[in-house]
Design a protein around this motif. Structure first.
Motif, PDB file in Angstrom:
ATOM      1  N   GLU A   6       0.846  -1.397   0.228  1.00  0.00           N
ATOM      2  CA  GLU A   6      -0.070   0.421   0.041  1.00  0.00           C
ATOM      3  C   GLU A   6       0.943   1.085   0.009  1.00  0.00           C
ATOM      4  O   GLU A   6       1.881   1.425   0.668  1.00  0.00           O
ATOM      5  CB  GLU A   6      -0.734  -0.113   1.191  1.00  0.00           C
ATOM      6  CG  GLU A   6      -2.067  -0.375   1.448  1.00  0.00           C
ATOM      7  CD  GLU A   6      -2.527  -0.452   2.955  1.00  0.00           C
ATOM      8  OE1 GLU A   6      -3.022   0.238   3.116  1.00  0.00           O
ATOM      9  OE2 GLU A   6      -3.963  -1.627   2.360  1.00  0.00           O
ATOM     10  N   PHE A   7       0.564   2.517  -0.458  1.00  0.00           N
ATOM     11  CA  PHE A   7       1.306   3.492  -0.572  1.00  0.00           C
ATOM     12  C   PHE A   7       1.801   4.021   0.826  1.00  0.00           C
ATOM     13  O   PHE A   7       0.400   4.427   1.397  1.00  0.00           O
ATOM     14  CB  PHE A   7       0.305   4.526  -1.321  1.00  0.00           C
ATOM     15  CG  PHE A   7       0.734   5.969  -1.363  1.00  0.00           C
ATOM     16  CD1 PHE A   7       2.394   6.375  -1.918  1.00  0.00           C
ATOM     17  CD2 PHE A   7       1.176   6.689  -0.042  1.00  0.00           C
ATOM     18  CE1 PHE A   7       2.772   7.202  -2.045  1.00  0.00           C
ATOM     19  CE2 PHE A   7       1.499   7.962  -0.229  1.00  0.00           C
ATOM     20  CZ  PHE A   7       2.693   8.455  -0.893  1.00  0.00           C
ATOM     21  N   GLN A   8       3.068   4.288   0.997  1.00  0.00           N
ATOM     22  CA  GLN A   8       3.295   4.833   1.948  1.00  0.00           C
ATOM     23  C   GLN A   8       4.619   5.826   1.967  1.00  0.00           C
ATOM     24  O   GLN A   8       5.256   5.613   0.541  1.00  0.00           O
ATOM     25  CB  GLN A   8       3.626   4.176   2.789  1.00  0.00           C
ATOM     26  CG  GLN A   8       5.200   2.952   3.000  1.00  0.00           C
ATOM     27  CD  GLN A   8       5.305   2.391   4.003  1.00  0.00           C
ATOM     28  OE1 GLN A   8       6.024   3.259   4.974  1.00  0.00           O
ATOM     29  NE2 GLN A   8       4.886   0.667   4.699  1.00  0.00           N
ATOM     30  N   VAL A 109       2.210   1.872  -7.233  1.00  0.00           N
ATOM     31  CA  VAL A 109       1.661   1.671  -5.671  1.00  0.00           C
ATOM     32  C   VAL A 109       1.907   2.880  -4.590  1.00  0.00           C
ATOM     33  O   VAL A 109       1.532   3.325  -4.409  1.00  0.00           O
ATOM     34  CB  VAL A 109       1.766   0.478  -5.392  1.00  0.00           C
ATOM     35  CG1 VAL A 109       0.593   0.086  -3.624  1.00  0.00           C
ATOM     36  CG2 VAL A 109       0.457  -0.651  -5.959  1.00  0.00           C
ATOM     37  N   MET A 110       3.420   2.855  -4.927  1.00  0.00           N
ATOM     38  CA  MET A 110       4.124   3.242  -4.080  1.00  0.00           C
ATOM     39  C   MET A 110       4.222   4.824  -4.531  1.00  0.00           C
ATOM     40  O   MET A 110       5.358   6.009  -4.002  1.00  0.00           O
ATOM     41  CB  MET A 110       5.422   3.482  -3.832  1.00  0.00           C
ATOM     42  CG  MET A 110       5.231   1.961  -2.759  1.00  0.00           C
ATOM     43  SD  MET A 110       4.987   2.259  -1.315  1.00  0.00           S
ATOM     44  CE  MET A 110       6.463   2.715  -0.798  1.00  0.00           C
TER      45      MET A 110
END
Ligand SMILES: Nc1ncnc2c1ncn2[C@@H]1O[C@H](COP(=O)(O)OP(=O)(O)O)[C@@H](O)[C@H]1O
Ligand SMILES: Nc1ncnc2c1ncn2[C@@H]1O[C@H](COP(=O)(O)OP(=O)(O)O)[C@@H](O)[C@H]1O
Ligand SMILES: [Mg+2]
Ligand SMILES: [Mg+2]
Ligand SMILES: [Mg+2]
Ligand SMILES: [Mg+2]
Ligand SMILES: [Mg+2]
Lengths: 418, 418
Positions: A6-8, A109-110
């Protein structure tokens, strides 16, 4: 081990975890994480840029966050821009590998790009221009970049089928296009909370821009071209802060505003920023260096850039005249007389577009939201305002009168008169 | 029971099976299949059109096959065009329901549209023009259609976000765009196996078109606009064969060439075909009817169409000046003087585009692949050639000199001089 499904937003610690998990990145460091250093160097307006290196190698990680970095979370901006930046970097890299950093990795995603680290002595061209450094190969290189990326993505080289496929893909970069529409073509011509200028010196000048009907008429035409005309894959942000240089090397970074738009927007961005660099020189002159010679070099760079671009672009056209490009079919345009006619018209229109967009980019850097270090670094406000006013008046004149100019040398003469 | 989960060309038998399987279609016939009649009426160049009716109701089924009907399987053409036709029909229907047949059903697998049957006395406008019938409401209606469909899909009304989303979608209709590029902007200006003309009468005229460098220069500019400029959702094939009429009703059909392109292409297609209708009248005159009055009516229709379009379009612009359209933000263009300036420039550019595209459409109908019944139905070749030459010479002049015309009445005067 961190989870990157997941994006972070990465920090200097999680970044290393991330690199470890991606072979195409960790291999650049010979999979050796003991002597690693990480430095966040993002000086741009939008994104985070980390330099990662050790004794074996190096790389750059650029990550987009879902807002505008220099403003903060109050100005949201899709992180999907990283996807379009990676697409554009790869396409430009194919068309002009000498002047575009290699992309090692992209993670949608990132919102993250891994690419070649442009090692010292590479610096941002704008910094070199402020320092008064001459780059003997710059105009050759940047005209290469512009000619190759613009020609090979235009209908002079491509079929309509390829063209419409790519136009459709880059329509997805609409949020970045809208940002340009706002900050280049709209805000400077109206009252906006984001606008700023050297005040009170330029208060009347900024007001005059907002009240100039002919200027507004011209900028509307340019805005329509920017929104409607899918002429080629343009970089979309080709100012002197998107170019890194050494005396031998010229590298174009940061095409996150890339989309199919009018070619003149790129050429104008670059030329307009050179003109701003020229007008800022008087603010940087001192007893040790009057900058006179350097100003001449900038003028020569302006002239060379267009002339070299012109010759390379028409050279590519000539070379690929019988190729798959669908704009000018050989069976129709196969006599020297008509070739000359169409080429002259095409290049003249492109020249006028470039002048118009360049002028609009100059204006927005003086009375709009985003200013440039060339001028901002002139500490004396009065001196700065004088430089800015000259640049602004020239830009207004060019925007209105651009169709009267027939060659870049006429523009150089005009610059010297302001 | 037939299986329609894979594409198959329908015939008069399978068509009924198909309708039975689709409630939104069979309901139009009150689910009564005992007294049904089916008639294939496609007289167009590309597709199959079936009229299905019984005592309770009626409908039309249009199916695209994967080739060009009038040429045959040797000229393949994606049947996906039916998808874009249905999209365009629905969009135009929303924007101008009075002048677009309702879509009952669309099946992408079958490339099939079910729509309202435009019942007699509706006929194709081109047939009415050949027969010398005056339509008192035609110019009002068609200018409504053009103003509504073009204004509401342009950046005068839409945001960039909506615009780029729809531009991307219609990029998929590239095969039909390429067909236009070929038959309108390329083939007439080169030797092509598909070209034909009234021979030997027009041999020299056709050759002159192929050797006219200035004409080629102008047509290249128009082609570039057609390929690059996403100004609005255009019908893409708005000739007088795409309009069905009665004295009270005007209905626009067949937008399978629809995509985001230059508005002037639609306006020009319609006006150019009216001008061709005008020049064909002398070929249809006889002792019973010299067609003089009818020619006057056509000239008036040409003039009214543009002037009504102009007033309706600028009226919509005025009405929605403070709406979501992103081209001319109210905060910038909020004074009457600048409003007048930008509107005048916009409409003048659109007028010149329309003239250019209209002229190109006239030329291609005389020396290109697809001719029109207005002229083809003049049996006497000498007479026909005379009509065609006058139209061709006018079109060449307009294509080259269009920027000198300031109003449609000047065009009407020019028509009368050829
Ligand atoms: N590949 C690279 N090598 C070295 N430095 C880089 C590289 N990419 C970016 N930088 C540095 O990071 C800064 C910001 O990068 P940039 O791509 O312009 O980000 P932004 O989109 O935020 O403007 C650049 O001005 C440059 O100093
Ligand atoms: N909705 C309709 N109602 C009545 N007749 C129609 C309708 N749609 C098409 N037609 C008839 O079929 C012919 C061909 O239709 P058209 O949509 O123009 O097909 P093409 O794409 O092959 O040109 C028209 O000229 C008209 O006579
Ligand atoms: Mg940057
Ligand atoms: Mg950037
Ligand atoms: Mg048709
Ligand atoms: Mg047809
Ligand atoms: Mg059709």
């Amino acid at each position: 081990m961190a989870n990157f499904s997941e994006f972070q937003p990465l920090n200097e610690t999680t970044l290393i975890e991330y690199i470890k998990s991606i072979p195409s990145l960790s291999s650049k460091l010979a999979n050796n994480f003991s002597d690693i250093t990480v430095k966040e160097v993002g000086d741009g307006n939008l994104n985070f840029v980390f330099i990662v290196s050790n004794s074996s190698g190096s790389l750059v990680i650029k990550q987009a966050l879902p807002y505008v970095r220099c403003i903060g979370e109050s100005w949201p901006m899709t992180k999907e821009r990283a996807y379009f930046e990676s697409l554009a970097l790869k396409e430009e890299g194919k068309l002009c590998p000498e002047h575009v950093p290699e992309v090692y990795h992209f993670d949608r995603v990132m919102s993250l790009i891994g690419m070649r680290y442009l090692e010292p002595p590479h610096i941002i061209l704008r910094k070199g221009l402020i320092a008064g450094v001459e780059y003997p190969l710059l105009s050759q290189h940047i005209s290469d970049f512009m000619a190759n990326t613009l020609f090979f993505t235009s209908l002079l080289f491509r079929s309509t089928t390829e063209h419409k496929r790519d136009v459709a893909e880059f329509c997805g970069n609409v949020e970045l296009c809208r940002l340009t529409e706002q900050v280049v073509f709209s805000d400077p011509y109206k009252v906006s909370e984001y606008n700023r200028w050297t005040s009170p010196d330029l208060d009347r000048d900024a007001e005059a821009v907002r009240e100039d009907n002919l200027l507004k008429l011209e900028v509307a035409e340019l805005k329509a071209k920017f929104c409607e005309r899918a002429q080629a894959l343009i970089h979309g942000d080709l100012h002197t802060g998107s170019v890194m240089v050494t005396p031998e090397s010229t590298q174009v970074i940061d095409p996150e505003f890339g989309f199919y738009g009018p070619m003149g927007f790129d050429i104008g961005a670059y030329l307009g920023n050179l003109i701003l660099a020229y007008f800022s020189q008087d603010g940087h002159a001192d007893q040790a260096n009057d900058r006179k010679g350097y100003k001449e070099w900038i003028l020569k760079s302006i002239e060379d850039t267009w002339n070299l671009f012109h010759d390379k672009f028409t050279g590519l056209w000539e070379k690929h005249r019988n190729g798959a490009g669908e704009a000018y079919l050989p069976a129709i345009y196969n006599n020297p007389e008509v070739q000359l006619l169409v080429q002259k018209k095409y290049m003249t229109d492109l020249f006028h577009d470039s002048l118009g967009f360049g002028a609009a980019k100059m204006i927005r850097r003086i009375v709009g939201v985003a200013h440039i270090e060339d001028l901002e670094s002139i500490a004396d406000a009065g001196k700065r305002a004088t430089c800015e006013r000259r640049a602004l008046n020239l830009a207004k004149m060019i925007l209105k009168e651009r169709r009267k100019f027939e060659s870049i040398s006429e523009i150089v003469s005009a610059i010297q008169q302001f």
